[in-house]
Motif scaffolding. Structure first.
Motif, PDB file in Angstrom:
ATOM      1  N   CYS A 112     -13.879  -6.952 -17.319  1.00 33.37           N
ATOM      2  CA  CYS A 112     -12.644  -7.727 -17.136  1.00 33.37           C
ATOM      3  C   CYS A 112     -12.269  -7.716 -15.656  1.00 33.37           C
ATOM      4  CB  CYS A 112     -11.523  -7.212 -18.030  1.00 33.37           C
ATOM      5  SG  CYS A 112     -10.454  -5.944 -17.347  1.00 33.37           S
ATOM      6  N   PRO A 113     -11.682  -8.798 -15.157  1.00 33.44           N
ATOM      7  CA  PRO A 113     -11.385  -8.900 -13.726  1.00 33.44           C
ATOM      8  C   PRO A 113     -10.504  -7.772 -13.169  1.00 33.44           C
ATOM      9  CG  PRO A 113     -11.275 -11.057 -14.738  1.00 33.44           C
ATOM     10  CD  PRO A 113     -11.437 -10.065 -15.858  1.00 33.44           C
ATOM     11  N   ILE A 114      -9.554  -7.292 -13.926  1.00 33.32           N
ATOM     12  CA  ILE A 114      -8.701  -6.215 -13.418  1.00 33.32           C
ATOM     13  C   ILE A 114      -9.488  -4.906 -13.340  1.00 33.32           C
ATOM     14  CG2 ILE A 114      -6.613  -4.845 -13.828  1.00 33.32           C
ATOM     15  CD1 ILE A 114      -6.059  -7.710 -12.820  1.00 33.32           C
ATOM     16  N   HIS A 115     -10.348  -4.658 -14.320  1.00 32.45           N
ATOM     17  CA  HIS A 115     -11.215  -3.471 -14.254  1.00 32.45           C
ATOM     18  C   HIS A 115     -12.068  -3.529 -12.987  1.00 32.45           C
ATOM     19  CE1 HIS A 115     -13.818  -0.246 -16.048  1.00 32.45           C
ATOM     20  NE2 HIS A 115     -14.644  -0.759 -15.153  1.00 32.45           N
ATOM     21  N   LYS A 116     -12.647  -4.694 -12.744  1.00 34.35           N
ATOM     22  CA  LYS A 116     -13.479  -4.863 -11.547  1.00 34.35           C
ATOM     23  C   LYS A 116     -12.659  -4.651 -10.274  1.00 34.35           C
ATOM     24  CE  LYS A 116     -16.960  -8.054 -13.345  1.00 34.35           C
ATOM     25  NZ  LYS A 116     -17.506  -9.419 -13.208  1.00 34.35           N
ATOM     26  N   ALA A 117     -11.436  -5.185 -10.250  1.00 32.48           N
ATOM     27  CA  ALA A 117     -10.589  -5.039  -9.062  1.00 32.48           C
ATOM     28  C   ALA A 117     -10.225  -3.578  -8.822  1.00 32.48           C
ATOM     29  CB  ALA A 117      -9.316  -5.876  -9.214  1.00 32.48           C
ATOM     30  N   LEU A 118      -9.873  -2.870  -9.893  1.00 30.72           N
ATOM     31  CA  LEU A 118      -9.455  -1.482  -9.746  1.00 30.72           C
ATOM     32  C   LEU A 118     -10.609  -0.542  -9.431  1.00 30.72           C
ATOM     33  CD1 LEU A 118      -6.885  -1.240 -12.670  1.00 30.72           C
ATOM     34  CD2 LEU A 118      -6.385  -1.261 -10.208  1.00 30.72           C
ATOM     35  N   SER A 119     -11.803  -0.879  -9.884  1.00 33.84           N
ATOM     36  CA  SER A 119     -12.939   0.012  -9.650  1.00 33.84           C
ATOM     37  C   SER A 119     -13.773  -0.405  -8.450  1.00 33.84           C
ATOM     38  CB  SER A 119     -13.825   0.098 -10.903  1.00 33.84           C
ATOM     39  OG  SER A 119     -14.330  -1.170 -11.243  1.00 33.84           O
ATOM     40  N   GLY A 120     -13.460  -1.559  -7.874  1.00 31.86           N
ATOM     41  CA  GLY A 120     -14.197  -2.022  -6.706  1.00 31.86           C
ATOM     42  C   GLY A 120     -13.456  -1.697  -5.421  1.00 31.86           C
ATOM     43  N   GLU A 121     -13.920  -2.261  -4.349  1.00 35.76           N
ATOM     44  CA  GLU A 121     -13.262  -2.059  -3.067  1.00 35.76           C
ATOM     45  C   GLU A 121     -11.998  -2.896  -3.026  1.00 35.76           C
ATOM     46  OE1 GLU A 121     -14.017  -2.781   1.694  1.00 35.76           O
ATOM     47  OE2 GLU A 121     -15.740  -2.576   0.369  1.00 35.76           O
ATOM     48  N   ILE A 122     -10.921  -2.301  -2.566  1.00 36.17           N
ATOM     49  CA  ILE A 122      -9.640  -2.994  -2.471  1.00 36.17           C
ATOM     50  C   ILE A 122      -9.207  -3.007  -1.012  1.00 36.17           C
ATOM     51  CG2 ILE A 122      -7.190  -2.905  -3.100  1.00 36.17           C
ATOM     52  CD1 ILE A 122      -8.022  -1.598  -5.719  1.00 36.17           C
ATOM     53  N   GLN A 123      -8.730  -4.147  -0.557  1.00 38.51           N
ATOM     54  CA  GLN A 123      -8.193  -4.261   0.794  1.00 38.51           C
ATOM     55  C   GLN A 123      -6.761  -4.744   0.680  1.00 38.51           C
ATOM     56  OE1 GLN A 123     -10.713  -6.831   3.086  1.00 38.51           O
ATOM     57  NE2 GLN A 123     -12.517  -5.577   2.760  1.00 38.51           N
ATOM     58  N   ILE A 124      -5.865  -4.105   1.396  1.00 42.64           N
ATOM     59  CA  ILE A 124      -4.463  -4.510   1.420  1.00 42.64           C
ATOM     60  C   ILE A 124      -4.072  -4.761   2.863  1.00 42.64           C
ATOM     61  CG2 ILE A 124      -2.072  -3.858   0.915  1.00 42.64           C
ATOM     62  CD1 ILE A 124      -3.217  -2.050  -1.330  1.00 42.64           C
ATOM     63  N   LYS A 125      -3.695  -5.979   3.162  1.00 43.27           N
ATOM     64  CA  LYS A 125      -3.257  -6.344   4.510  1.00 43.27           C
ATOM     65  C   LYS A 125      -1.730  -6.452   4.465  1.00 43.27           C
ATOM     66  CE  LYS A 125      -3.359 -10.139   7.789  1.00 43.27           C
ATOM     67  NZ  LYS A 125      -3.757 -11.539   7.987  1.00 43.27           N
ATOM     68  N   THR A 126      -1.049  -5.723   5.316  1.00 43.05           N
ATOM     69  CA  THR A 126       0.412  -5.736   5.350  1.00 43.05           C
ATOM     70  C   THR A 126       0.881  -6.207   6.701  1.00 43.05           C
ATOM     71  OG1 THR A 126       0.428  -3.843   3.833  1.00 43.05           O
ATOM     72  CG2 THR A 126       2.477  -4.313   5.028  1.00 43.05           C
ATOM     73  N   GLN A 127       1.857  -7.128   6.689  1.00 38.77           N
ATOM     74  CA  GLN A 127       2.399  -7.644   7.935  1.00 38.77           C
ATOM     75  C   GLN A 127       3.873  -7.962   7.768  1.00 38.77           C
ATOM     76  OE1 GLN A 127      -0.024 -11.079   8.639  1.00 38.77           O
ATOM     77  NE2 GLN A 127       0.907 -12.275   7.012  1.00 38.77           N
ATOM     78  N   LEU A 128       4.648  -7.835   8.835  1.00 38.60           N
ATOM     79  CA  LEU A 128       6.040  -8.284   8.845  1.00 38.60           C
ATOM     80  C   LEU A 128       6.047  -9.780   9.091  1.00 38.60           C
ATOM     81  CD1 LEU A 128       7.752  -5.487  10.960  1.00 38.60           C
ATOM     82  CD2 LEU A 128       7.950  -5.868   8.485  1.00 38.60           C
ATOM     83  N   VAL A 129       6.898 -10.508   8.389  1.00 38.36           N
ATOM     84  CA  VAL A 129       6.911 -11.972   8.555  1.00 38.36           C
ATOM     85  C   VAL A 129       8.244 -12.492   9.070  1.00 38.36           C
ATOM     86  CG1 VAL A 129       5.083 -12.394   6.873  1.00 38.36           C
ATOM     87  CG2 VAL A 129       7.459 -12.293   6.094  1.00 38.36           C
TER      88      VAL A 129
END
Length: 130
Positions: A112-129
């Motif tokens: 399932c896509p969420i399983h893949k997302a949680l068990s794969g590499e995750i990148q989080i980009k954070t920026q002030l807008v």
């Protein structure tokens, strides 16, 4: 297309007002953790995402393969131990299914896509807008 999720302060110590497209939800934490218990916690939403995605994936696959899957109940518990999130997922399958079909559905649950997302590499980009 995946709609954006937006959160902003609600009432009380921790409550958040969430908007996803036209859907409006609340997030909070339990009173024992200082919240008002007006909605699921972020971790509970994460568990719900995995549970619902797993069940949807099983329903879709079983339908495509003409399996007699009448229901799938997926329960997910999230624990945090030593800075590691542990997801415990229990799957109950209902319907007249052969043992091979049950085993195949168990394999499909991990796709399932969420399983893949949680068990794969995750990148989080954070920026002030602003």
């Amino acid at each position: 297309m995946i709609r954006n999720a937006q959160s902003q302060f609600g009432v009380g110590s921790f409550q958040q007002k969430l908007a996803i497209g036209d859907f409006h939800l609340l997030a909070d934490v339990e009173a024992a953790s200082g919240g008002d218990n007006t909605g699921p916690s972020p971790h509970e939403y994460l568990a719900a995402a995995l549970a619902s995605c797993t069940s949807m994936t099983l329903k879709m696959y079983a339908g495509r393969k003409s399996m007699n899957l009448t229901n799938a109940i997926v329960t997910v518990q999230v624990e945090r131990e030593n800075d590691i999130e542990k997801f415990n997922r229990d799957i109950q399958l209902f319907g007249e299914l052969a043992e091979e079909e049950k085993q195949r559905l168990l394999e499909i649950a991990n796709k399932c896509p969420i399983h893949k997302a949680l068990s794969g590499e995750i990148q989080i980009k954070t920026q002030l807008v602003n």
